[in-house]
Motif scaffolding. Structure first.
Motif, short mmCIF file in Angstrom:
data_model
loop_
_atom_site.label_atom_id
_atom_site.label_comp_id
_atom_site.label_asym_id
_atom_site.label_seq_id
_atom_site.Cartn_x
_atom_site.Cartn_y
_atom_site.Cartn_z
N PRO A 165 1.01 45.60 1.79
CA PRO A 165 1.70 44.68 2.69
C PRO A 165 0.77 43.64 3.31
CG PRO A 165 2.31 46.97 3.13
CD PRO A 165 1.17 47.01 2.19
N ALA A 166 1.37 42.62 3.91
CA ALA A 166 0.60 41.47 4.40
C ALA A 166 -0.38 41.85 5.49
CB ALA A 166 1.56 40.39 4.90
N ASN A 167 -0.13 42.96 6.20
CA ASN A 167 -1.05 43.37 7.26
C ASN A 167 -2.28 44.11 6.73
OD1 ASN A 167 -0.04 45.89 6.59
ND2 ASN A 167 0.90 46.30 8.57
N GLY A 168 -2.33 44.30 5.41
CA GLY A 168 -3.49 44.95 4.82
C GLY A 168 -3.58 46.44 5.07
N HIS A 169 -2.48 47.07 5.45
CA HIS A 169 -2.46 48.50 5.73
C HIS A 169 -1.67 49.24 4.66
CE1 HIS A 169 -3.80 48.81 10.12
NE2 HIS A 169 -3.96 47.54 9.79
N LEU A 170 -2.02 50.49 4.43
CA LEU A 170 -1.18 51.33 3.60
C LEU A 170 0.19 51.46 4.26
CD1 LEU A 170 -3.67 54.20 2.70
CD2 LEU A 170 -2.72 52.52 1.10
N PRO A 171 1.26 51.46 3.48
CA PRO A 171 2.59 51.62 4.08
C PRO A 171 2.75 53.03 4.65
CG PRO A 171 2.72 51.68 1.68
CD PRO A 171 1.31 51.29 2.01
N PRO A 172 3.70 53.21 5.57
CA PRO A 172 3.94 54.55 6.11
C PRO A 172 4.34 55.52 5.01
CG PRO A 172 5.06 52.85 7.40
CD PRO A 172 4.56 52.17 6.17
N LEU A 173 4.08 56.79 5.26
CA LEU A 173 4.47 57.84 4.33
C LEU A 173 5.92 58.23 4.55
CD1 LEU A 173 1.37 60.22 4.51
CD2 LEU A 173 1.81 58.39 2.87
N THR A 174 6.56 58.72 3.50
CA THR A 174 7.88 59.31 3.62
C THR A 174 7.76 60.65 4.33
OG1 THR A 174 7.67 60.46 1.51
CG2 THR A 174 8.58 58.22 1.45
N ALA A 175 8.87 61.26 4.63
CA ALA A 175 8.84 62.59 5.25
C ALA A 175 8.14 63.58 4.31
CB ALA A 175 10.26 63.05 5.57
N ALA A 176 8.43 63.49 3.02
CA ALA A 176 7.77 64.36 2.05
C ALA A 176 6.27 64.07 2.00
CB ALA A 176 8.39 64.20 0.67
N GLY A 177 5.92 62.78 2.10
CA GLY A 177 4.51 62.42 2.10
C GLY A 177 3.78 62.94 3.32
N GLU A 178 4.44 62.87 4.49
CA GLU A 178 3.83 63.40 5.71
C GLU A 178 3.61 64.91 5.60
OE1 GLU A 178 2.59 61.95 8.18
OE2 GLU A 178 3.47 59.94 8.32
N HIS A 179 4.58 65.60 5.02
CA HIS A 179 4.43 67.05 4.86
C HIS A 179 3.26 67.37 3.93
CE1 HIS A 179 5.35 71.28 4.40
NE2 HIS A 179 5.37 71.12 3.09
N ARG A 180 3.19 66.66 2.82
CA ARG A 180 2.08 66.91 1.89
C ARG A 180 0.74 66.60 2.55
NH1 ARG A 180 3.53 65.74 -4.34
NH2 ARG A 180 5.73 66.33 -4.33
N SER A 181 0.68 65.51 3.30
CA SER A 181 -0.56 65.14 3.97
C SER A 181 -1.01 66.22 4.94
CB SER A 181 -0.36 63.82 4.71
OG SER A 181 -1.52 63.47 5.44
N SER A 182 -0.06 66.81 5.65
CA SER A 182 -0.40 67.83 6.66
C SER A 182 -0.98 69.09 6.04
CB SER A 182 0.85 68.18 7.48
OG SER A 182 1.81 68.89 6.68
N THR A 183 -0.75 69.30 4.74
CA THR A 183 -1.26 70.51 4.08
C THR A 183 -2.55 70.26 3.30
OG1 THR A 183 0.01 70.13 2.04
CG2 THR A 183 1.11 71.35 3.82
N MET A 184 -3.01 69.00 3.25
CA MET A 184 -4.20 68.66 2.47
C MET A 184 -5.47 68.94 3.26
SD MET A 184 -2.84 65.07 0.84
CE MET A 184 -4.33 64.72 -0.11
N THR A 185 -6.42 69.59 2.62
CA THR A 185 -7.70 69.90 3.25
C THR A 185 -8.83 69.52 2.31
OG1 THR A 185 -7.55 72.17 2.42
CG2 THR A 185 -6.79 71.77 4.68
N SER A 186 -10.03 69.43 2.88
CA SER A 186 -11.21 69.10 2.10
C SER A 186 -12.44 69.64 2.83
CB SER A 186 -11.34 67.58 1.92
OG SER A 186 -11.75 66.97 3.13
N SER A 187 -13.61 69.36 2.29
CA SER A 187 -14.84 69.82 2.92
C SER A 187 -15.05 69.18 4.28
CB SER A 187 -16.04 69.52 2.02
OG SER A 187 -16.16 68.14 1.76
N TRP A 188 -14.32 68.09 4.59
CA TRP A 188 -14.41 67.45 5.89
C TRP A 188 -13.48 68.09 6.91
CZ3 TRP A 188 -14.20 62.63 2.53
CH2 TRP A 188 -15.50 62.17 2.25
N SER A 189 -12.61 68.99 6.51
CA SER A 189 -11.65 69.59 7.42
C SER A 189 -12.32 70.61 8.33
CB SER A 189 -10.52 70.27 6.64
OG SER A 189 -9.84 69.35 5.80
#
Length: 336
Positions: A122-146
């Motif tokens: 988008p024109a503001n240079g930001h990633l678009p918002p996530l869908t509800a399913a995307g938010e749920h998946r994001s909340s379960t993602m972990t990495s060595s930085w978690s």
């Protein structure tokens, strides 16, 4: 015979030697007048060479809000970025002078440019918002930085495990090992990635895509030339890698098997490819997004071994150390 010779040339080039490839050498470029994209011996636009993106490391992927919808820095802002990057890049020499080794030996901070962000839509240079399913998946993602107790291999993302950065992440700069090399042969374009030692082999001979049931870390790519522009469409992702690699405290961006990517590479002069990447994943994104930035040829760049492989000691060490720390904490708490 010509196809066989082309494939031999492709594989020897990827192995680091070009012996026997003289018959497939590119045509010379014009010396004057408007730029004309050079051609390979078989007539395709020639995109071959080293095109590292390390110089873009100082450019944010997402645009800081202070820039609004502006794509370019002012002269003053450009000077500020240049000074900031000079100070960051000076850490290497500072560490040498003080007989230390720290982030200055680890991070490559790039060179100043006028882009306010790599994302342009988008024109503001930001990633678009996530869908509800995307938010749920994001909340379960972990990495060595978690900031979590590490107990199993699935607590780590594919980059932690030295499998892949995935796409589109692999086409964006990282703090080190940002080399990209393009090699061509009749019917193929090959994109070699220094991080994580992966090679994208893109057929451009019109063959159909793989069956939808075949899902892969980097998906299944098919390319074609539209005039002088290479267009690569990629589908068949496994949905198990992050869309982008974010640092400590960053919100993980998931992918799904519905991810589709369209890339466009256009050589605009001897040393520059205009690169665009359009990303859509209706499962996790509320709308598509696009990034655009230049790939600049660097004939002196060398790709080094990225000595990282799945089942290396790092993941085991994280888990063993985390278990030990929890055991020690439990013993302390149980003392009277």
């Amino acid at each position: 015979m010509r196809r066989s010779a082309a494939l031999r040339c492709l594989f020897t080039a990827l192995a680091g030697t070009v012996a026997g490839c003289d018959a497939l050498s590119p045509s010379p470029e014009p010396s004057e007048g408007a730029y004309a994209t050079p051609r390979t011996a078989w007539g395709d636009p020639d995109l071959q060479g080293m095109w590292p993106i390390d110089r873009l490391n100082g450019t944010p992927v997402q645009r800081p809000e202070t820039f609004g919808e502006r794509r370019w820095l002012t002269d003053e802002e450009f000077a500020e970025r240049g000074e900031r990057l000079r100070n960051l890049n000076a850490r290497y020499d500072q560490e040498i002078a003080t007989n230390k080794m720290g982030i200055g030996h680890w991070a490559e901070m790039g060179e100043p440019n006028r882009l306010t962000s790599l994302i342009v839509e988008p024109a503001n240079g930001h990633l678009p918002p996530l869908t509800a399913a995307g938010e749920h998946r994001s909340s379960t993602m972990t990495s060595s930085w978690s900031a979590i107790p590490f107990e199993r291999v699935s607590d780590f993302n594919p980059l932690d495990r030295c499998i892949t950065r995935g796409l589109p992440a692999s086409m964006f700069p990282f703090m080190y090992n940002s080399g990209i090399e393009i090699v061509q042969a009749p019917g193929y374009v090959v994109i070699r990635l220094e991080l994580v030692h992966e090679t994208r082999i893109v057929p451009i001979d019109g063959r159909p895509a793989l069956a939808p049931e075949i899902a892969q870390w980097l998906g299944d790519s098919r390319g074609r030339f539209e005039g002088d522009t290479l267009v690569i469409e990629t589908t068949n992702f496994n949905g198990e890698s992050p869309m982008l690699i974010v640092g400590p405290g960053g919100k993980p961006i998931p992918t799904s098997q519905e991810l589709t990517i369209v890339e466009r590479l256009t050589r605009v002069d001897a040393d520059t490819i205009d690169y665009e990447i359009a990303v859509d994943d209706p499962v996790v994104l509320t709308r598509p997004w696009k990034a655009a930035f230049p790939l600049v040829r660097d004939v002196d760049y060398r790709i080094y071994e990225y000595a990282c492989h799945e089942d290396n000691s790092a993941i085991r060490n994280f888990i063993v150390t985390s278990r030990f720390e929890r055991q020690q904490a439990a013993r302390t708490e149980s003392r009277p």
